[in-house]
Each structure stands twice: as structure tokens, then as C-alpha cells.
Design an enzyme around this catalytic site. Structure first.
Site, PDB file in Angstrom:
ATOM      1  CB  CYS A   1      -0.991   0.099   1.136  1.00  0.00           C
ATOM      2  SG  CYS A   1      -2.465   0.834   0.774  1.00  0.00           S
TER       3      CYS A   1
ATOM      4  N   GLY B   1       3.913   1.279   0.797  1.00  0.00           N
ATOM      5  CA  GLY B   1       5.017   0.837   0.618  1.00  0.00           C
ATOM      6  C   GLY B   1       5.084   0.843  -1.106  1.00  0.00           C
TER       7      GLY B   1
ATOM      8  CG  HIS C   1      -3.577  -3.628   2.908  1.00  0.00           C
ATOM      9  ND1 HIS C   1      -2.550  -3.287   3.640  1.00  0.00           N
ATOM     10  CD2 HIS C   1      -4.306  -2.455   2.502  1.00  0.00           C
ATOM     11  CE1 HIS C   1      -2.570  -1.857   3.792  1.00  0.00           C
ATOM     12  NE2 HIS C   1      -3.522  -1.370   3.059  1.00  0.00           N
TER      13      HIS C   1
ATOM     14  CD  GLU D   1      -1.199  -6.419   4.896  1.00  0.00           C
ATOM     15  OE1 GLU D   1      -0.922  -6.664   3.607  1.00  0.00           O
ATOM     16  OE2 GLU D   1      -1.469  -5.214   5.257  1.00  0.00           O
TER      17      GLU D   1
HETATM   18  N1  GLN Z   1      -1.794   6.337   3.335  1.00  0.00           N
HETATM   19  C1  GLN Z   1      -2.219   5.856   1.862  1.00  0.00           C
HETATM   20  C2  GLN Z   1      -3.533   6.262   1.407  1.00  0.00           C
HETATM   21  O1  GLN Z   1      -4.270   6.309   2.065  1.00  0.00           O
HETATM   22  C3  GLN Z   1      -1.839   4.510   1.955  1.00  0.00           C
HETATM   23  C4  GLN Z   1      -2.614   3.935   3.006  1.00  0.00           C
HETATM   24  C5  GLN Z   1      -2.291   2.242   3.457  1.00  0.00           C
HETATM   25  O2  GLN Z   1      -1.068   2.155   3.628  1.00  0.00           O
HETATM   26  N2  GLN Z   1      -3.004   1.571   3.937  1.00  0.00           N
HETATM   27  O3  GLN Z   1      -3.619   5.930   0.274  1.00  0.00           O
END
Ligand code: GLN
Length: 570
Positions: free
Chosen positions: A396, A398, A542, A544
Site C-alpha cells: 500500500c 510501501g 493488502h 496480508e
Molecule cells: N496513506 C495511503 C493512502 O491512504 C496508504 C494507505 C495504506 O497504506 N493503507 O492511500
């Protein structure tokens, strides 16, 4: 005309799992493990969580305070225990399997405001309990389980969860033979005494009795196993057979708990209580998985570079629990152990830690996150992993930061950033999703991100395609083949995305978008070409949340495999 097949609705058995003495002793793992054992005996199981918070969902809670926010397929943001249930049962849970006091009260109050109670005086009992029971029966209708487990959050004796206990008591009155209560209690061994004390558990049972409920089974959590004397004592004082006191000492791996319960015949006792006979008895697959995880001797070293590490070890493991489990599970499936080192990305900014320490690792992972703190440190780590060909996996945030890093250092857009942090940057390579602008403007933060399961197309001849192709079990539902591209369904939780206006430029500059939304507008996976880097990949979703002990997530497995390869090369 085709006849509609009406599902054979059966009336399930109910198990309420409640906590005694103190919280944090493993009610979630106990609930999940009871589920695993009963499932292995041939019964379909569903697990619900009743959380005492007034938050309407877990999405607005800080992970350092409350632990990870787990996201279901439906997009509901829940407590991390839902993740345990899904991992242990190896199946997805519907939204209705999670309720908070906030959710229940809001529903009742909204209904009252809309004259839904037709002028009646609306009261906690009966209207709140009625709503709790309605949610339980809605979940039963959706999952049609043989056994419905309901974990009641918090500890007996708190004001907060009393209403859930009252609802459970009412259900027991209605179905006396079909409801069983399990109390998970804690037995301390005060260091000065050196003796395990049962009194707090006796008092907790008395508290539960005051609600009109008696536990049928006590799961006694303690550092060491319970001896026969303690079992007898608890049984005698709490009015039950000593066989129904299950010893649950601390163990190394949570995945051992179902095996211990099975060895202690917990499943059998529950089935006997309900007058049910096991249809088959095995935890074969589960036992094999646990043994593989345990007996893996060789290790790979993974650096997790993140920011929710400020309040010590206890919190960080909770804030990233699904990421940790996903790595453990994939490593186990490849017969290695993943040794995780937590690195606060702020230390790379302040110089407290040198970025070159990353060369001592077999892989680097940047998990999801929000806000400014530690971001430049994460970008440094990503750059180092890219330039030094260290396997990198970004989840995400990352993934978004891969794009920022690439734009800055490869495309020379030195001010490239995400508008989450620099709203006015001249190169907004990561920008807010159009529909999210309104939410933020109107201050609507709860449950408004892009949440839950969405399909992504995985394009041919990419690291992602190889990973899904090789490591995805055939029977797994994730995979559908369309023109040799793969379509996967993954869970999301984000407000920002790769800015479509920069996609062509990034592609021309060498970044590969190996996963996109079916419409092609949203970039779901960014990676470097296979020839250039052994494994450099970030996902907007995600993965995970879908990694399960009996079906490891292909991308985590491919990442760990890349780490193994790096280690072998030396
Ligand atoms: N802050 C980022 C967003 O809102 C990534 C979110 C996250 O890593 N869950 O898009």
C-alpha cells in the site's frame, strides 16, 4: 421456469467465548482455535466478534493503541481478531460477523429517530439485546453454520460488555440445549508466592454467575500447564467437572493452540455437550503446517521498515499482525523461518541508523501507513533496496512510495511526492482518488476509504504473474484465467492512488505496472522488470489480509523465495 433452491436452514449450536480476570490473554486465538478443532471434526463453523467499543467500526482507531485494523472482503474495518478467525478457519467472514456497541446503538438510535419503534419507549434491554440477537441470526442465515461461535470482547465485570452477556443469556433461555459458554481466564503465579492462584478465576466466574450465566468450559490461561489439584479446585468452586477445565499454557506458536486443544479433547467435550458426534477426526493438514513452521531450521532476515514502533515491542507486533503472520506462513511453506527486524524509518532520517545496514538483510518490506512521519526514511530504504538489488516488497503506502522514489531518482522529478503529504507539489505522482476529495472536504473519515475486495488484472510476463502462477494453489478461489492474464481479488484500504497523468511517463521510464484495475485506470501493482532486479514489487492492496496458514499468499511466498535466493548467493 427454474425452481429456486431454498437452502436447508438448520438451527445451529452457539458457543459464547467470554473473558475472565483480565484482557489480552488470548480469547481471540481461543475462539479461532475452538473453531479450527470443530471444523476438523467435520462441522461448518462461523465466528463473530462483539466488541464493546462505541466506535462504529475499527477504522478510526489508532493502530498503536488498538492494534491492526483488519479489513474484510466487504470493506468493513474490524478488530484484528477477525483476521485470526479467517486465518484459523481458512475462510472469509461476512461483515455481519463483526459488531461493536457503537454499531448496535447507532442502528437502534437511527431506527428510533425514524419512528421505527412506532412510539415505544426504546430501552437497552430489550431493544439493544434484540438488535444484537438479530445480528447473530443474520450471520447464521448468511453462513448457515453447524456451530456459531461468538467472542465477546472485554472482560466479565466491565460495564461495557454487559449488554452482550445479557443478549447471550436471553439466547440460552430460548435454546437451553444449544448454547454453551466458554470462559477464558487467567491464572497468575505471583513471583513472591511461586504458586498458581485460582481465586481470581473463581471471582470471575462468580461475576459471570451474577449475569445469570454459568461457564460450561473454562480455558485456563497461564504460564505453565495446570496441575490436577488446580483443575479440581476450579471445577469444585465453579460447579463443573474437572474435565471441562482446559489447561492452556503459554506456547511459542499460536498455531499450536488448536493442536493442544485437540490433545486435551476440548472439541470432543463441546460436541458431547451438544449431543453431536465427530464426523471425522483429523487436524492432519494443520499439524503438518505447524510442524513445517516449527522445524524449519534455516532463516531469512527481513527488515520491516515502518513507523508504528514508538511504544515498544508489544504494540508493534499487534499493529502489523497480519503482515507478520503472512511472512511466517509463507516462510514456513518454503521450509525456512522469517526472522523479522523492526526498523523505525525515522532512524534513517535522523542518522541514528545508517541506511547501509540494509545490506545485511535478505529482504526489505515497507508496510502500509498514513501521514508524514518517517516517510523520507522509507523512501531512502526503497532507494537502497532498488539500487542494491535487495528483494523489496511494498504494501500500500510501501507501493506508493516506490512510485515517489522512482519518479524522484530515476525520472529526476526531484519534488515528486504524494499529495497526502505535499498537497501543492508540482509533481503529484500519487494523488487522492477523485471520489475521496469530497470525503476529506466534508470531514468524513469513517469507513470512507477505498475499502475491501476489488479485482485486479495481473499482466503476463511479470514478477507478479509468475508469483500468482507458481504459488497459488489451484483450488484457491483467487485465481481465474482470462486470456492467460490472471484476475485476482484483493483487499484494499487507501485514499490515494498512482496519478493516472503520470502513468505513461513512469512506464516509459522503466517502471512496470503489472497489476491494474479491470478498467485499467487504477495501478494495483508496480514492479521493476525481472531482468533488472530479483524482486522489487509494491502492491496498492493488502495481500496480508488473505494470507492463511493453509493457503499462504503467493506474493509473500515469492518475496520470501527471493530472499532465500539472495541468501544462497551470499
Ligand atoms: N496513506 C495511503 C493512502 O491512504 C496508504 C494507505 C495504506 O497504506 N493503507 O492511500
Amino acid at each position: 421456469m427454474k425452481k429456486k433452491t431454498i437452502r436447508n436452514k438448520k438451527s445451529p449450536k452457539y458457543i459464547f467465548v467470554v473473558g475472565g480476570v483480565m484482557s489480552g490473554v488470548g480469547k481471540g486465538i481461543t475462539s479461532a482455535s475452538i473453531g479450527t478443532v470443530l471444523q476438523s471434526k467435520g462441522f461448518s463453523v462461523s465466528i463473530m466478534k462483539a466488541d464493546p467499543y462505541l466506535n462504529v467500526d475499527a477504522g478510526t482507531m489508532n493502530p498503536t493503541e488498538h492494534g491492526e485494523v483488519f479489513v474484510l472482503d466487504s470493506g468493513l474495518e474490524t478488530d484484528q481478531d477477525m483476521g485470526n478467525y479467517e486465518r484459523f478457519l481458512n475462510k472469509s467472514m461476512p461483515a455481519v460477523n463483526y459488531m461493536t456497541n457503537g454499531m448496535v446503538f447507532k442502528y437502534v438510535i437511527d431506527k428510533e429517530r425514524a419512528l421505527g419503534y412506532k412510539g415505544a419507549c426504546v430501552e437497552p434491554t430489550f431493544h439493544i439485546t434484540e438488535e444484537i440477537l438479530r445480528r447473530i441470526s443474520e450471520s447464521v442465515a448468511e453462513m448457515n453454520p453447524d456451530i456459531m461461535i461468538v467472542e465477546v470482547g472485554g472482560t466479565v465485570g466491565e460495564y461495557q460488555n454487559a449488554i452482550f452477556l445479557e443478549a447471550a443469556r436471553q439466547l440460552k433461555i430460548k435454546h437451553p440445549k444449544d448454547v454453551l459458554f466458554v470462559m477464558v481466564s487467567f491464572l497468575p503465579v505471583p513471583s513472591k508466592l511461586g504458586e498458581m492462584k485460582t481465586k481470581p478465576t473463581q471471582n470471575a466466574v462468580r461475576q459471570l454467575n451474577s449475569y445469570g450465566i454459568s461457564p460450561d468450559i473454562i480455558v485456563a490461561r497461564s504460564e505453565t500447564p495446570l496441575d490436577a489439584k488446580r483443575k479440581e479446585k476450579i471445577a469444585g468452586m465453579c460447579g463443573m467437572s474437572h474435565e471441562n477445565v482446559i489447561s492452556a499454557p503459554d506456547i511459542d506458536s499460536i498455531y499450536d493452540v488448536p493442536i493442544n486443544f485437540d490433545n486435551d479433547k476440548a472439541g470432543q467435550k463441546i460436541l458431547e455437550h451438544f449431543g453431536l458426534k465427530p464426523k471425522h477426526k483429523d487436524l492432519i493438514e494443520w499439524r503438518a503446517m505447524v510442524s513445517r513452521i516449527k522445524h524449519s531450521k534455516s532463516t531469512v532476515k527481513i527488515a520491516v521498515v515502518g513507523k508504528y514502533f514508538d511504544t515498544g515491542d508489544f504494540v508493534l507486533s499487534d499493529a502489523y499482525i497480519s503482515v507478520i503472520e503472512a511472512m511466517k506462513i509463507s516462510a514456513g511453506s518454503l521450509s525456512v523461518k522469517a526472522e523479522l527486524t523492526w526498523i523505525n524509518s525515522k532512524d534513517f532520517e535522523s542518522g541514528k541508523k545508517k541506511i547501509s545496514i540494509l545490506k545485511n538483510f535478505d529482504g526489505v518490506l515497507v508496510p502500509g501507513g498514513f501521514g508524514e512521519s518517517g516517510v523520507e526514511g522509507k523512501i531512502k530504504a526503497i532507494r537502497y533496496a532498488r539500487e542494491n538489488k535487495i528483494p523489496y516488497f511494498g504494501l500500500c503506502y510501501g507501493m506508493q512510495l516506490i512510485v515517489v522514489e522512482y519518479a524522484r531518482h530515476v525520472l529526476s522529478l526531484s519534488d515528486a511526492h504524494t499529495t497526502e503529504i505535499r498537497p501543492k507539489t508540482t509533481n503529484p505522482v500519487i494523488d487522492i482518488l477523485p471520489e475521496q476529495k469530497v470525503n476529506l472536504k466534508e470531514g468524513k473519515y469513517g469507513a470512507t476509504m477505498r475499502l475491501g475486495a476489488y479485482d485486479a488484472i495481473i499482466h503476463l510476463d511479470t514478477i507478479a504473474h509468475d508469483a500468482y502462477g507458481i504459488f497459488l494453489k489451484k483450488k484457491d478461489k483467487l485465481k481465474k484465467n482470462i486470456n492467460r492474464n490472471i484476475i485476482v481479488s484483493e483487499r484494499h484500504r487507501h485514499r490515494y492512488e498512482v496519478n493516472p497523468e503520470y502513468v505513461e511517463m513512469l512506464k516509459k521510464g522503466g517502471l512496470v505496472f503489472s497489476g491494474t484495475s479491470p478498467s485499467g485506470v487504477l495501478m494495483e501493482i508496480a514492479e521493476l522488470p525481472k531482468k533488472e532486479h530479483p524482486f522489487f514489487l509494491g502492491v496498492q492492496f493488502h495481500p496480508e489480509f488473505l494470507a492463511r496458514p493453509l493457503s499462504p499468499h503467493p506474493l509473500f511466498t515469492a518475496f520470501i523465495q527471493a530472499a532465500i535466493n539472495r541468501k544462497k548467493k551470499g
